[in-house]
Motif scaffolding. Structure first.
Motif, PDB file in Angstrom:
ATOM      1  N   ARG A 239       0.834  -1.203   0.000  1.00  0.00           N
ATOM      2  CA  ARG A 239       0.000   0.000   0.000  1.00  0.00           C
ATOM      3  C   ARG A 239       0.874   1.260   0.000  1.00  0.00           C
ATOM      4  NH1 ARG A 239      -2.291  -0.971   4.324  1.00  0.00           N
ATOM      5  NH2 ARG A 239      -3.901  -2.328   3.437  1.00  0.00           N
ATOM      6  N   ALA A 240       1.962   1.228   0.771  1.00  0.00           N
ATOM      7  CA  ALA A 240       2.867   2.375   0.821  1.00  0.00           C
ATOM      8  C   ALA A 240       3.552   2.597  -0.529  1.00  0.00           C
ATOM      9  CB  ALA A 240       3.911   2.159   1.917  1.00  0.00           C
ATOM     10  N   VAL A 241       3.934   1.502  -1.178  1.00  0.00           N
ATOM     11  CA  VAL A 241       4.562   1.614  -2.501  1.00  0.00           C
ATOM     12  C   VAL A 241       3.587   2.241  -3.493  1.00  0.00           C
ATOM     13  CG1 VAL A 241       5.508   0.337  -4.458  1.00  0.00           C
ATOM     14  CG2 VAL A 241       6.127  -0.316  -2.132  1.00  0.00           C
ATOM     15  N   ALA A 242       2.357   1.793  -3.459  1.00  0.00           N
ATOM     16  CA  ALA A 242       1.340   2.324  -4.368  1.00  0.00           C
ATOM     17  C   ALA A 242       1.121   3.818  -4.150  1.00  0.00           C
ATOM     18  CB  ALA A 242       0.028   1.568  -4.183  1.00  0.00           C
ATOM     19  N   GLU A 243       1.404   4.288  -2.935  1.00  0.00           N
ATOM     20  CA  GLU A 243       1.253   5.708  -2.617  1.00  0.00           C
ATOM     21  C   GLU A 243       2.520   6.498  -2.888  1.00  0.00           C
ATOM     22  OE1 GLU A 243       0.022   5.609   1.420  1.00  0.00           O
ATOM     23  OE2 GLU A 243      -2.036   4.938   0.969  1.00  0.00           O
ATOM     24  N   GLY A 244       3.543   5.812  -3.424  1.00  0.00           N
ATOM     25  CA  GLY A 244       4.760   6.508  -3.821  1.00  0.00           C
ATOM     26  C   GLY A 244       5.902   6.464  -2.833  1.00  0.00           C
ATOM     27  N   ASP A 245       5.829   5.600  -1.839  1.00  0.00           N
ATOM     28  CA  ASP A 245       6.890   5.484  -0.833  1.00  0.00           C
ATOM     29  C   ASP A 245       8.066   4.693  -1.399  1.00  0.00           C
ATOM     30  OD1 ASP A 245       8.534   4.794   1.336  1.00  0.00           O
ATOM     31  OD2 ASP A 245       6.847   4.787   2.735  1.00  0.00           O
ATOM     32  N   ARG A 246       9.155   5.370  -1.686  1.00  0.00           N
ATOM     33  CA  ARG A 246      10.314   4.713  -2.294  1.00  0.00           C
ATOM     34  C   ARG A 246      11.035   3.789  -1.321  1.00  0.00           C
ATOM     35  NH1 ARG A 246      13.265   9.126  -6.279  1.00  0.00           N
ATOM     36  NH2 ARG A 246      11.426   9.569  -7.596  1.00  0.00           N
ATOM     37  N   ASP A 247      11.028   4.138  -0.042  1.00  0.00           N
ATOM     38  CA  ASP A 247      11.660   3.256   0.950  1.00  0.00           C
ATOM     39  C   ASP A 247      10.915   1.923   1.023  1.00  0.00           C
ATOM     40  OD1 ASP A 247      13.588   5.104   1.582  1.00  0.00           O
ATOM     41  OD2 ASP A 247      12.483   5.949   3.274  1.00  0.00           O
ATOM     42  N   ALA A 248       9.608   1.983   0.927  1.00  0.00           N
ATOM     43  CA  ALA A 248       8.818   0.754   0.951  1.00  0.00           C
ATOM     44  C   ALA A 248       9.122  -0.093  -0.283  1.00  0.00           C
ATOM     45  CB  ALA A 248       7.326   1.092   1.001  1.00  0.00           C
ATOM     46  N   PHE A 249       9.301   0.572  -1.418  1.00  0.00           N
ATOM     47  CA  PHE A 249       9.643  -0.167  -2.637  1.00  0.00           C
ATOM     48  C   PHE A 249      11.010  -0.829  -2.489  1.00  0.00           C
ATOM     49  CE2 PHE A 249      11.495  -0.407  -6.935  1.00  0.00           C
ATOM     50  CZ  PHE A 249      10.552  -1.233  -7.532  1.00  0.00           C
TER      51      PHE A 249
ATOM     52  N   PHE B  89      11.156  -5.229 -11.887  1.00  0.00           N
ATOM     53  CA  PHE B  89      10.707  -4.444 -10.739  1.00  0.00           C
ATOM     54  C   PHE B  89      10.113  -3.107 -11.172  1.00  0.00           C
ATOM     55  CE2 PHE B  89      13.140  -7.462  -8.238  1.00  0.00           C
ATOM     56  CZ  PHE B  89      12.355  -7.565  -7.100  1.00  0.00           C
ATOM     57  N   LEU B  90      10.633  -2.529 -12.238  1.00  0.00           N
ATOM     58  CA  LEU B  90      10.041  -1.294 -12.754  1.00  0.00           C
ATOM     59  C   LEU B  90       8.625  -1.560 -13.248  1.00  0.00           C
ATOM     60  CD1 LEU B  90      10.198   1.644 -13.587  1.00  0.00           C
ATOM     61  CD2 LEU B  90      11.268   0.927 -15.739  1.00  0.00           C
ATOM     62  N   SER B  91       8.450  -2.672 -13.960  1.00  0.00           N
ATOM     63  CA  SER B  91       7.122  -3.037 -14.441  1.00  0.00           C
ATOM     64  C   SER B  91       6.173  -3.277 -13.277  1.00  0.00           C
ATOM     65  CB  SER B  91       7.216  -4.288 -15.315  1.00  0.00           C
ATOM     66  OG  SER B  91       5.939  -4.699 -15.756  1.00  0.00           O
ATOM     67  N   ALA B  92       6.657  -3.962 -12.242  1.00  0.00           N
ATOM     68  CA  ALA B  92       5.821  -4.227 -11.072  1.00  0.00           C
ATOM     69  C   ALA B  92       5.424  -2.923 -10.389  1.00  0.00           C
ATOM     70  CB  ALA B  92       6.565  -5.137 -10.097  1.00  0.00           C
ATOM     71  N   TYR B  93       6.349  -1.997 -10.307  1.00  0.00           N
ATOM     72  CA  TYR B  93       6.072  -0.703  -9.667  1.00  0.00           C
ATOM     73  C   TYR B  93       4.967   0.040 -10.428  1.00  0.00           C
ATOM     74  CZ  TYR B  93       6.856   3.982  -7.802  1.00  0.00           C
ATOM     75  OH  TYR B  93       6.694   5.205  -7.219  1.00  0.00           O
ATOM     76  N   VAL B  94       5.073   0.040 -11.754  1.00  0.00           N
ATOM     77  CA  VAL B  94       4.102   0.760 -12.580  1.00  0.00           C
ATOM     78  C   VAL B  94       2.722   0.101 -12.516  1.00  0.00           C
ATOM     79  CG1 VAL B  94       3.525   1.373 -14.953  1.00  0.00           C
ATOM     80  CG2 VAL B  94       5.860   1.672 -14.137  1.00  0.00           C
ATOM     81  N   ARG B  95       2.711  -1.223 -12.421  1.00  0.00           N
ATOM     82  CA  ARG B  95       1.455  -1.970 -12.500  1.00  0.00           C
ATOM     83  C   ARG B  95       0.904  -2.380 -11.134  1.00  0.00           C
ATOM     84  NH1 ARG B  95       2.933  -6.902 -16.205  1.00  0.00           N
ATOM     85  NH2 ARG B  95       0.837  -7.496 -15.510  1.00  0.00           N
TER      86      ARG B  95
ATOM     87  N   ARG C 167      -0.958  -1.201  -8.903  1.00  0.00           N
ATOM     88  CA  ARG C 167      -2.373  -0.982  -8.592  1.00  0.00           C
ATOM     89  C   ARG C 167      -3.266  -2.061  -9.210  1.00  0.00           C
ATOM     90  NH1 ARG C 167      -3.239   3.902  -6.186  1.00  0.00           N
ATOM     91  NH2 ARG C 167      -1.529   5.422  -6.306  1.00  0.00           N
ATOM     92  N   GLU C 168      -2.707  -2.852 -10.131  1.00  0.00           N
ATOM     93  CA  GLU C 168      -3.474  -3.953 -10.719  1.00  0.00           C
ATOM     94  C   GLU C 168      -3.590  -5.129  -9.748  1.00  0.00           C
ATOM     95  OE1 GLU C 168      -1.654  -5.136 -14.348  1.00  0.00           O
ATOM     96  OE2 GLU C 168      -1.580  -3.103 -15.182  1.00  0.00           O
ATOM     97  N   LEU C 169      -2.709  -5.161  -8.758  1.00  0.00           N
ATOM     98  CA  LEU C 169      -2.688  -6.265  -7.806  1.00  0.00           C
ATOM     99  C   LEU C 169      -3.823  -6.104  -6.801  1.00  0.00           C
ATOM    100  CD1 LEU C 169      -1.186  -8.787  -6.710  1.00  0.00           C
ATOM    101  CD2 LEU C 169       0.166  -7.219  -5.288  1.00  0.00           C
ATOM    102  N   ARG C 170      -4.780  -7.021  -6.824  1.00  0.00           N
ATOM    103  CA  ARG C 170      -5.936  -6.915  -5.943  1.00  0.00           C
ATOM    104  C   ARG C 170      -5.698  -7.539  -4.574  1.00  0.00           C
ATOM    105  NH1 ARG C 170     -11.169  -8.087  -9.916  1.00  0.00           N
ATOM    106  NH2 ARG C 170     -10.727  -6.391 -11.427  1.00  0.00           N
ATOM    107  N   ASP C 171      -4.889  -8.601  -4.539  1.00  0.00           N
ATOM    108  CA  ASP C 171      -4.636  -9.305  -3.273  1.00  0.00           C
ATOM    109  C   ASP C 171      -3.152  -9.185  -2.928  1.00  0.00           C
ATOM    110  OD1 ASP C 171      -4.467 -10.930  -1.091  1.00  0.00           O
ATOM    111  OD2 ASP C 171      -4.878 -12.804  -2.165  1.00  0.00           O
ATOM    112  N   PRO C 172      -2.796  -8.373  -1.944  1.00  0.00           N
ATOM    113  CA  PRO C 172      -1.383  -8.215  -1.582  1.00  0.00           C
ATOM    114  C   PRO C 172      -0.691  -9.528  -1.245  1.00  0.00           C
ATOM    115  CG  PRO C 172      -2.718  -6.527  -0.526  1.00  0.00           C
ATOM    116  CD  PRO C 172      -3.676  -7.504  -1.139  1.00  0.00           C
ATOM    117  N   ALA C 173      -1.435 -10.491  -0.713  1.00  0.00           N
ATOM    118  CA  ALA C 173      -0.843 -11.776  -0.351  1.00  0.00           C
ATOM    119  C   ALA C 173      -0.357 -12.537  -1.575  1.00  0.00           C
ATOM    120  CB  ALA C 173      -1.846 -12.627   0.424  1.00  0.00           C
ATOM    121  N   ALA C 174      -0.865 -12.163  -2.754  1.00  0.00           N
ATOM    122  CA  ALA C 174      -0.483 -12.836  -3.996  1.00  0.00           C
ATOM    123  C   ALA C 174       0.688 -12.140  -4.690  1.00  0.00           C
ATOM    124  CB  ALA C 174      -1.685 -12.895  -4.947  1.00  0.00           C
TER     125      ALA C 174
END
Length: 208
Positions: A38-48, A80-86, A88-95
């Motif tokens: 959730r933090a990454v999706a909000e732009g937190d680079r440390d979380a990424f 990882f760049l692709s994952a960062y951009v996409r 928000r497509e991830l609906r279940d964080p556990a996955a």
């Protein structure tokens, strides 16, 4: 059971393990992962950076089993760049682990699709760190194993991940990881038997 792949010389080019990559324990890790995503999706680079540290060995192993070694590191960054951009497509964080692994596999497929019409370069080109022929031969054997065994073995033998870490990162059950390691190691030992007889490579399985 501790699996150790002994090569002469060892796989010195494998990425070093970081203390930030310890496997999460039990269900208590799921809320933490969700919070991090959730933090990454909000732009937190440390979380990424935390996600990268936790999953980079898994991604590296998946790509190493598919593409030339010289291109693995660059493709890891692209995954990882692709994952960062996409993300928000991830609906279940556990996955997340399985989702990221799929991105890595698809990127490897795209790599060969994009390079099919380009001039083919040799597998190992001058200028990089020298890798013994026998080391590359062992890697070639692992690459020819079934996908499930190949990825799990590379995570364990090259990336140094424990069974618990592999299960936590990949989304596989601990039982599946144990089966993949056991069967994959059995196949690997059989295929490396001629090498072991000649003293050129050895695979040791230690039981606790």
């Amino acid at each position: 059971m501790d699996l150790v792949l002994e090569l002469k010389p060892p796989l010195a080019w494998a990425p070093k393990r970081s203390s930030a990559e310890a496997a999460p324990k039990g269900d208590s890790a799921k809320p933490a992962l969700a919070d991090t995503i959730r933090a990454v999706a909000e732009g937190d680079r440390d979380a990424f950076s935390q996600l990268y540290a936790a999953y980079v060995r898994m991604v590296h192993a998946i790509l190493l089993g598919r593409v030339p070694r010289r291109d693995v590191d660059d493709l890891v960054q692209e995954v990882f760049l692709s994952a960062y951009v996409r993300l928000r497509e991830l609906r279940d964080p556990a996955a997340f682990g399985g989702w990221l692994a799929t991105i890595a596999r698809n990127r490897a497929t795209d790599y060969f699709r994009q390079t099919r019409e380009q001039v083919e370069l040799p597998e190992e080109i001058p200028g990089g760190e020298a890798i013994a022929d026998e080391t590359m031969a062992v890697l070639d054997v692992i690459r020819k194993l079934p996908e499930a065994y190949r990825e799990t073995l590379l995570m364990r033998l090259v990336e140094g991940m424990t069974g618990a870490e592999i299960a936590a990162r990949s989304g596989l059950t601990p039982a599946s990881v144990r089966v993949n390691l056991h069967r994959g190691m059995k196949l690997l030992r059989e295929k490396l038997a001629p090498w072991s007889d000649n003293g050129r490579a050895a695979v040791r399985v230690d039981h606790e």
